[in-house]
Design a protein around this motif. Structure first.
Motif, short mmCIF file in Angstrom:
data_model
loop_
_atom_site.label_atom_id
_atom_site.label_comp_id
_atom_site.label_asym_id
_atom_site.label_seq_id
_atom_site.Cartn_x
_atom_site.Cartn_y
_atom_site.Cartn_z
N ILE A 26 -33.26 92.53 -6.70
CA ILE A 26 -31.99 92.70 -5.99
C ILE A 26 -31.19 93.84 -6.61
CG2 ILE A 26 -29.78 91.62 -5.44
CD1 ILE A 26 -32.07 90.65 -3.69
N ALA A 27 -31.19 93.92 -7.95
CA ALA A 27 -30.44 94.98 -8.63
C ALA A 27 -30.94 96.36 -8.21
CB ALA A 27 -30.56 94.81 -10.14
N ALA A 28 -32.25 96.50 -8.04
CA ALA A 28 -32.81 97.81 -7.69
C ALA A 28 -32.30 98.31 -6.35
CB ALA A 28 -34.33 97.73 -7.67
N GLN A 29 -31.97 97.38 -5.45
CA GLN A 29 -31.51 97.77 -4.12
C GLN A 29 -30.06 97.35 -3.88
OE1 GLN A 29 -33.03 99.81 -2.43
NE2 GLN A 29 -35.23 99.49 -2.37
N ALA A 30 -29.34 96.97 -4.93
CA ALA A 30 -27.95 96.52 -4.75
C ALA A 30 -27.10 97.58 -4.05
CB ALA A 30 -27.33 96.15 -6.10
N ILE A 31 -27.31 98.83 -4.41
CA ILE A 31 -26.54 99.92 -3.80
C ILE A 31 -26.83 99.99 -2.30
CG2 ILE A 31 -26.11 102.40 -3.82
CD1 ILE A 31 -25.19 100.83 -6.34
N ASP A 32 -28.10 99.87 -1.93
CA ASP A 32 -28.44 99.95 -0.51
C ASP A 32 -28.09 98.67 0.24
OD1 ASP A 32 -29.26 102.54 -0.44
OD2 ASP A 32 -31.42 102.12 -0.34
N ILE A 33 -28.08 97.55 -0.45
CA ILE A 33 -27.61 96.31 0.19
C ILE A 33 -26.14 96.47 0.57
CG2 ILE A 33 -27.07 93.88 -0.23
CD1 ILE A 33 -29.67 93.75 -1.90
N GLY A 34 -25.35 97.01 -0.38
CA GLY A 34 -23.95 97.28 -0.07
C GLY A 34 -23.80 98.33 1.02
N TRP A 35 -24.64 99.37 0.95
CA TRP A 35 -24.60 100.42 1.97
C TRP A 35 -24.88 99.86 3.35
CZ3 TRP A 35 -29.02 101.91 4.76
CH2 TRP A 35 -28.83 102.99 5.65
N ALA A 36 -25.90 99.01 3.47
CA ALA A 36 -26.25 98.44 4.77
C ALA A 36 -25.10 97.64 5.35
CB ALA A 36 -27.51 97.57 4.65
N GLY A 37 -24.47 96.83 4.49
CA GLY A 37 -23.33 96.04 4.97
C GLY A 37 -22.16 96.90 5.40
N LEU A 38 -21.83 97.92 4.61
CA LEU A 38 -20.71 98.80 4.94
C LEU A 38 -21.03 99.68 6.14
CD1 LEU A 38 -19.49 99.86 1.38
CD2 LEU A 38 -18.47 98.18 2.93
N LEU A 39 -22.30 100.04 6.30
CA LEU A 39 -22.70 100.83 7.46
C LEU A 39 -22.52 100.01 8.74
CD1 LEU A 39 -24.03 103.51 8.44
CD2 LEU A 39 -26.22 102.34 8.25
N MET A 40 -22.98 98.76 8.71
CA MET A 40 -22.85 97.92 9.89
C MET A 40 -21.39 97.61 10.20
SD MET A 40 -26.11 95.31 9.70
CE MET A 40 -25.80 94.77 8.02
N ALA A 41 -20.55 97.59 9.15
CA ALA A 41 -19.11 97.35 9.34
C ALA A 41 -18.37 98.61 9.77
CB ALA A 41 -18.50 96.80 8.05
N GLY A 42 -19.04 99.76 9.75
CA GLY A 42 -18.41 101.01 10.15
C GLY A 42 -17.60 101.68 9.05
N VAL A 43 -17.70 101.17 7.81
CA VAL A 43 -16.94 101.75 6.71
C VAL A 43 -17.63 103.01 6.19
CG1 VAL A 43 -16.04 101.35 4.37
CG2 VAL A 43 -15.99 99.51 6.08
N GLU A 44 -18.94 102.92 5.98
CA GLU A 44 -19.71 104.11 5.63
C GLU A 44 -20.44 104.60 6.88
OE1 GLU A 44 -20.15 103.98 0.89
OE2 GLU A 44 -21.98 103.47 1.99
N LYS A 45 -20.83 105.87 6.88
CA LYS A 45 -21.31 106.49 8.11
C LYS A 45 -22.68 107.14 7.89
CE LYS A 45 -17.23 105.77 10.04
NZ LYS A 45 -17.04 104.81 11.15
N ALA A 46 -23.49 107.09 8.92
CA ALA A 46 -24.77 107.80 8.95
C ALA A 46 -25.11 108.07 10.40
CB ALA A 46 -25.86 106.97 8.28
N ARG A 47 -26.00 109.01 10.62
CA ARG A 47 -26.48 109.27 11.97
C ARG A 47 -27.95 109.62 11.91
NH1 ARG A 47 -22.13 113.50 11.69
NH2 ARG A 47 -22.96 115.12 10.31
N ILE A 48 -28.60 109.52 13.05
CA ILE A 48 -30.01 109.85 13.18
C ILE A 48 -30.14 111.30 13.63
CG2 ILE A 48 -32.17 109.29 14.31
CD1 ILE A 48 -31.18 107.07 12.52
N ASP A 49 -30.95 112.05 12.90
CA ASP A 49 -31.25 113.44 13.28
C ASP A 49 -32.77 113.60 13.30
OD1 ASP A 49 -31.59 116.12 13.65
OD2 ASP A 49 -30.24 116.76 12.04
#
Length: 216
Positions: A26-49
């Motif tokens: 879990i520690a190895a992906q803790a950053i991405d676990i947080g990223w996934a949650g914030l992305l789905m909440a619209g706090v952090e942003k990404a797009r498909i290119d």
């Protein structure tokens, strides 16, 4: 980077076995676990290119998970949670280092999207732009981590089957991710949700493979 992040988990388990494997996973992906949650909440942003080689994710706004100051805070949080769970200090430090290792792995493969400070310069060596070498680096790192864990278990006279099972699962997940339609098949939030599910399932598998034992 995906399975390459788990190299740090396996190496940490070899060096400091008093923390359970699932905590390192879990520690190895803790950053991405947080990223996934914030992305789905619209706090952090990404797009498909779809024009991008390798990963088609354009990770243009993720200051709360992937900036260097944020990663330091996430790492400290991992240490404090480990201590709150009454893990030895050395094990808690190992967990914090595994959390931080995620940023170093991302620095290697990401295009310049990792902020050195909030609102500041973004860095990334861009190995994603070269998919075959990038995959080789990930698998190579994972192999080194697995070899370290297997070596320690062998010296302890313990079975190597958990190493083999976890490696097989990680490689299978990586191959599936490679042959499935690219990130362009959905929206970025959907990619984040799918990634979150995979991270949590892998944590559960790690728990099953390395049941907590009474510390002596």
């Amino acid at each position: 980077m995906f399975v390459g992040h788990y190299a740090a988990s396996l190496a940490a388990k070899a060096i400091e076995p008093r923390a359970p494997l699932w905590s390192y996973v879990i520690a190895a992906q803790a950053i991405d676990i947080g990223w996934a949650g914030l992305l789905m909440a619209g706090v952090e942003k990404a797009r498909i290119d779809p024009s991008l080689p390798g990963s088609t994710l354009d990770l243009y706004h993720m200051p709360f998970t992937h900036s260097l100051p944020a990663v330091v805070l996430w790492s400290l949080a991992g240490l404090l949670l480990a201590r709150a769970a009454r893990l030895p200090l050395d094990a808690a430090i190992a967990i914090a280092l595994v959390v931080f290792s995620h940023w170093l792995g991302d620095l290697l493969v990401h295009r310049p999207d990792l902020q050195i400070w909030l609102g500041g310069t973004k860095v990334g060596f861009g190995l994603w732009n070269y998919p075959v070498p990038e995959q080789a680096v990930e698998i190579g790192l994972l192999g080194l981590g697995a070899a370290a864990w297997a070596f320690v278990r062998g010296r302890q006279g313990r079975s190597l089957w958990p190493v083999l099972v976890f490696m097989t699962i990680l490689l299978a997940v990586q191959i599936i991710a490679m042959v499935m339609p690219g990130d362009g098949a959905g929206d970025a939030a959907g990619v984040g949700g799918a990634a979150l599910a995979v991270y949590l399932v892998l944590g559960l598998i790690a728990f099953a493979l390395d049941r907590p034992r009474r510390l002596t």
